[in-house]
Scaffold this motif. Structure first.
Motif: not given
Length: 139
Positions: A1, A6, A93, A97, A109
Motif C-alpha cells: 500500500m 484506510d 485513494i 497515494q 483514505n
C-alpha cells in the motif's frame, strides 16, 4: 500500500478529533460540495481543506493538486496526518497515494467516502460520512 491506510468514517472522525495536527481534505468537485454538502469543518476547529482531485467537467486530474495542498498548509516532512475524503472512497485513494509520494502525511483514505456507493435502490447515501451521522452541512 502506497499510503498509510484506510479508515472507516468513524475512525477518521476519531483521528481528526483526537489529533490536533490532523487535517481533513475533501477531494470532490466544487459541484459536489455545493449540491451534496461538506463535512462541517467548524467541528474540527477549521482543520479542513477543499481541494479537487479531478476537475469538472473534464474529469482530468487537477494539475494544481499538490500546490493547493501546500496553500492549505500541508508541507512535505511535517508528518501531519492527512485524511482524504471523496464521494465513495475511490478518488481519495489516488489523492492519498499522490500525497504520500510527495512526502505528505501519513495520508489516509476514508472508506465509503462522504455518501458511499450506489445502494440496492439505485441511490447513494446509505453509507459513508453522512450516513454515519458525522457533522456535515450544506456549503
Amino acid at each position: 500500500m502506497s499510503y498509510a491506510g484506510d479508515l472507516t468514517p468513524q475512525q477518521a472522525w476519531e483521528l481528526l478529533t483526537t489529533d490536533e495536527r490532523a487535517v481533513l481534505v475533501d477531494v470532490r468537485t466544487d459541484g459536489e460540495w455545493q449540491q451534496i454538502g461538506v463535512p462541517d469543518a467548524d467541528a474540527l476547529g477549521g482543520r479542513a481543506a477543499f481541494v479537487e482531485w479531478v476537475q469538472a467537467p473534464s474529469g482530468r486530474q487537477n494539475p494544481l493538486f499538490l500546490t493547493q495542498l501546500a496553500e492549505a498548509g500541508l508541507v512535505p516532512g511535517d508528518e501531519r496526518p492527512v485524511v482524504f475524503l471523496c464521494r465513495s472512497g475511490v478518488r481519495s485513494i489516488a489523492a492519498a497515494q499522490a500525497a504520500t509520494a510527495a512526502g505528505l502525511g501519513p495520508a489516509y483514505n476514508v472508506l465509503e467516502g462522504f455518501e458511499g456507493g450506489i445502494g440496492p435502490d439505485g441511490q447513494r447515501g446509505h453509507e459513508g460520512w453522512r450516513a454515519a451521522g458525522l457533522p456535515w452541512r450544506q456549503k
